[in-house]
Design a protein around this motif. Sequence first.
Motif, PDB file in Angstrom:
ATOM      1  N   MET A  22       0.845  -1.206   0.000  1.00  0.00           N
ATOM      2  CA  MET A  22       0.000   0.000   0.000  1.00  0.00           C
ATOM      3  C   MET A  22       0.881   1.257   0.000  1.00  0.00           C
ATOM      4  N   TYR A  23       0.451   2.237  -0.758  1.00  0.00           N
ATOM      5  CA  TYR A  23       1.138   3.514  -0.762  1.00  0.00           C
ATOM      6  C   TYR A  23       0.618   4.349   0.412  1.00  0.00           C
ATOM      7  N   GLN A  24       1.519   5.064   1.068  1.00  0.00           N
ATOM      8  CA  GLN A  24       1.156   5.828   2.259  1.00  0.00           C
ATOM      9  C   GLN A  24       0.942   7.293   1.897  1.00  0.00           C
ATOM     10  N   ALA A  25      -0.215   7.828   2.312  1.00  0.00           N
ATOM     11  CA  ALA A  25      -0.574   9.192   1.950  1.00  0.00           C
ATOM     12  C   ALA A  25      -0.802  10.052   3.177  1.00  0.00           C
ATOM     13  N   LEU A  26      -0.480  11.345   3.021  1.00  0.00           N
ATOM     14  CA  LEU A  26      -0.687  12.350   4.068  1.00  0.00           C
ATOM     15  C   LEU A  26      -1.601  13.429   3.502  1.00  0.00           C
ATOM     16  N   LEU A  27      -2.656  13.793   4.247  1.00  0.00           N
ATOM     17  CA  LEU A  27      -3.578  14.855   3.854  1.00  0.00           C
ATOM     18  C   LEU A  27      -3.299  16.090   4.699  1.00  0.00           C
ATOM     19  N   VAL A  28      -3.210  17.252   4.046  1.00  0.00           N
ATOM     20  CA  VAL A  28      -2.846  18.478   4.760  1.00  0.00           C
ATOM     21  C   VAL A  28      -3.822  19.596   4.391  1.00  0.00           C
ATOM     22  N   ASP A  29      -4.544  20.119   5.365  1.00  0.00           N
ATOM     23  CA  ASP A  29      -5.466  21.239   5.136  1.00  0.00           C
ATOM     24  C   ASP A  29      -5.845  21.817   6.502  1.00  0.00           C
ATOM     25  N   ASP A  42      -9.032   1.258  -3.208  1.00  0.00           N
ATOM     26  CA  ASP A  42      -9.079   0.913  -4.635  1.00  0.00           C
ATOM     27  C   ASP A  42      -7.831   1.383  -5.371  1.00  0.00           C
ATOM     28  N   PHE A  43      -7.151   2.368  -4.799  1.00  0.00           N
ATOM     29  CA  PHE A  43      -5.941   2.903  -5.420  1.00  0.00           C
ATOM     30  C   PHE A  43      -4.675   2.385  -4.726  1.00  0.00           C
ATOM     31  N   GLN A  44      -4.863   1.390  -3.847  1.00  0.00           N
ATOM     32  CA  GLN A  44      -3.739   0.851  -3.066  1.00  0.00           C
ATOM     33  C   GLN A  44      -3.077   1.942  -2.223  1.00  0.00           C
ATOM     34  N   ILE A  45      -3.918   2.828  -1.669  1.00  0.00           N
ATOM     35  CA  ILE A  45      -3.428   3.942  -0.863  1.00  0.00           C
ATOM     36  C   ILE A  45      -4.030   3.852   0.534  1.00  0.00           C
ATOM     37  N   SER A  46      -3.177   4.080   1.524  1.00  0.00           N
ATOM     38  CA  SER A  46      -3.624   4.126   2.913  1.00  0.00           C
ATOM     39  C   SER A  46      -3.351   5.521   3.474  1.00  0.00           C
ATOM     40  N   ILE A  47      -4.392   6.169   4.021  1.00  0.00           N
ATOM     41  CA  ILE A  47      -4.204   7.480   4.663  1.00  0.00           C
ATOM     42  C   ILE A  47      -3.569   7.236   6.028  1.00  0.00           C
ATOM     43  N   VAL A  48      -2.301   7.566   6.155  1.00  0.00           N
ATOM     44  CA  VAL A  48      -1.576   7.286   7.396  1.00  0.00           C
ATOM     45  C   VAL A  48      -1.496   8.494   8.324  1.00  0.00           C
ATOM     46  N   ASN A  56       7.835   9.793   9.316  1.00  0.00           N
ATOM     47  CA  ASN A  56       7.141   8.709   8.622  1.00  0.00           C
ATOM     48  C   ASN A  56       7.499   8.692   7.141  1.00  0.00           C
ATOM     49  N   SER A  57       7.441   7.498   6.579  1.00  0.00           N
ATOM     50  CA  SER A  57       7.685   7.346   5.148  1.00  0.00           C
ATOM     51  C   SER A  57       6.385   7.655   4.398  1.00  0.00           C
ATOM     52  N   ILE A  58       6.447   8.628   3.493  1.00  0.00           N
ATOM     53  CA  ILE A  58       5.255   9.074   2.772  1.00  0.00           C
ATOM     54  C   ILE A  58       5.495   8.978   1.263  1.00  0.00           C
ATOM     55  N   ASP A  59       4.513   8.444   0.570  1.00  0.00           N
ATOM     56  CA  ASP A  59       4.592   8.350  -0.896  1.00  0.00           C
ATOM     57  C   ASP A  59       3.821   9.466  -1.587  1.00  0.00           C
ATOM     58  N   ARG A  65      15.177  19.082   2.574  1.00  0.00           N
ATOM     59  CA  ARG A  65      15.659  18.140   3.592  1.00  0.00           C
ATOM     60  C   ARG A  65      15.771  16.716   3.062  1.00  0.00           C
ATOM     61  N   GLY A  66      15.511  16.572   1.757  1.00  0.00           N
ATOM     62  CA  GLY A  66      15.724  15.267   1.142  1.00  0.00           C
ATOM     63  C   GLY A  66      14.534  14.340   1.142  1.00  0.00           C
ATOM     64  N   TYR A  67      13.333  14.833   1.444  1.00  0.00           N
ATOM     65  CA  TYR A  67      12.137  13.992   1.432  1.00  0.00           C
ATOM     66  C   TYR A  67      11.423  14.166   0.094  1.00  0.00           C
ATOM     67  N   HIS A  68      11.197  13.042  -0.575  1.00  0.00           N
ATOM     68  CA  HIS A  68      10.600  13.089  -1.911  1.00  0.00           C
ATOM     69  C   HIS A  68       9.304  12.285  -1.923  1.00  0.00           C
ATOM     70  N   PHE A  69       8.282  12.911  -2.400  1.00  0.00           N
ATOM     71  CA  PHE A  69       6.986  12.256  -2.502  1.00  0.00           C
ATOM     72  C   PHE A  69       6.207  12.907  -3.633  1.00  0.00           C
ATOM     73  N   LYS A  70       5.205  12.227  -4.123  1.00  0.00           N
ATOM     74  CA  LYS A  70       4.299  12.804  -5.106  1.00  0.00           C
ATOM     75  C   LYS A  70       3.304  13.692  -4.364  1.00  0.00           C
ATOM     76  N   PHE A  71       2.914  14.787  -4.982  1.00  0.00           N
ATOM     77  CA  PHE A  71       1.962  15.630  -4.285  1.00  0.00           C
ATOM     78  C   PHE A  71       0.988  16.315  -5.221  1.00  0.00           C
ATOM     79  N   ILE A  72      -0.191  16.578  -4.638  1.00  0.00           N
ATOM     80  CA  ILE A  72      -1.256  17.294  -5.334  1.00  0.00           C
ATOM     81  C   ILE A  72      -1.540  18.571  -4.538  1.00  0.00           C
TER      82      ILE A  72
END
Length: 507
Positions: free
Chosen positions: A1-8, A25-31, A47-50, A73-80
């Motif tokens: 599962m891909y790990q996701a972070l929501l920010v708002d 359904d997208f193999q994503i877990s809101i962590v 935490n490791s975030i995708d 700081r060297g953290y790479h993830f996809k973002f919207i």
Amino acid sequence: MYQALLVDDEYMILAGLQKIINWGDFQISIVGTASNGKEALDFVEKNSIDIVITDVTMPLLSGIDFVYEARKRGYHFKFIILSGYQEFEYAQKSLQLGAASYLLKPINKKELEHSLNKIIKELKEEQRFEQTNQFVIGQLLYQWLQGEDVLFELQNKLGSQRQLNGNAFTVLCVQLNQPIEPEKWEEWAEKQAFYYTIATGSEEAYLIIRSTEREEIKAVIHYLIERTVKDMTFFVGQPAFSKETVPESFASIKEMRARSSFYQQSEKINWYSDDKQTQEETDKQIGAINKSILSRDVSQIRLDLKQFSLGLEKNKVLPEFARWQTYMILINGYLIFDSLNSPSFKEATQAVFSSKTFRELKTLIEEKTLPTHALSKRLMYGELTRQAIDVIQQDYQQDLKLKKVAADLHINAMYLGQVFKKDTGKSFSHYLNEYRIDLAKELLIQTNEPISNIAYQVGYQNQGYFYKIFKQYLQHSPREYREHFRKEISTNAVYIDEEKAVDNDFL
């Protein structure tokens, strides 16, 4: 599962995001969730975030600043990026940082699903290739081109044999009709002394040539043509005379490609050219048009508009800039001849910002910039009414009274008032207030002038009376109107097509 972070910073938005789709359904877990950029940065460090989905405007640290700091700081993830505003600056910064999408609130379920599908596809493809050293180099090169601080890491990956030596670089974009195997690019790069990174689908590559000399760049282009499919298109970015300015060469290519798509014109080899003079020329044309609009010389306005559209096409002005300048002309035209509340103004605005090609925009410039219905109506006014309107538009800052205007026109005030109302359907004072309020609306939208200054500029000596009249006409205070209408403008101001996001879809 891909790990996701929501920010708002809005709890309801966070709750809604968690429920809007079935993330499994997208193999994503809101962590995790965060209410501002600082909390998000702290979470990413632990935490490791995708995938990150973040709002733009938040307290303590904005979404864009959070992503930028995480990258540093060297953290790479996809973002919207999520935003209630379609501001060009926000969209540009997010795309420069590598955003997968820039979505407007309220979130459209299909757009979110489309963006996530795209991200998942990218993540899977990256997982298949990230074990190869060449892929890592390509990724670092692409991040470097986007302005990320990865130069030291990139130098280490390149090794002593292929160091980024010298202070002369040019970015070259190669568009292909069919993909080329990475091994081929590696072979050619070694022989021609350039660095490369492959974008989506392997049908597009960015080369970093260690030279700014045109002949040397041509030599690389001809070398590639001889060894690949003949149907290729090249975009040569602006010269970079230091490693730090190489991303500017890359950014110039994105602008060149946007122009090529918008104006539907492209050479086999497209060279960068400085457009500072172009902007000055466009500004002069805008000034001439606004002068004609203020003089209400319709035939001259139409001639100036034609010259303006010819200038845009000749100079290949950036699509965003062309649309925005057209919109500014649109505002001035409707302020003088009609109203910003006119349905035709809103229709024309939407058409301008949704134009995909210059041909579409040119038609709008020459046919929609002036409110023809209002013009036709004004031409039907009697001579006395037109003269009175001219006085209003010239002397609105003064203490205008019907009696004084009638005296200046050598006519009976009661008779002038009757004729004016018969032609316009409004009393003289109502028309004057409406005109002043329209001018105030433009100043509220386009400037940061204090409201007290705006009241004075449009002819109201008493600020309280200005507030009263403004609210009477628009059911909003000037401050409320400024905030509301700026949001409405920003919603129309930038349209981001999927094609424009291609440069950020690194595989």
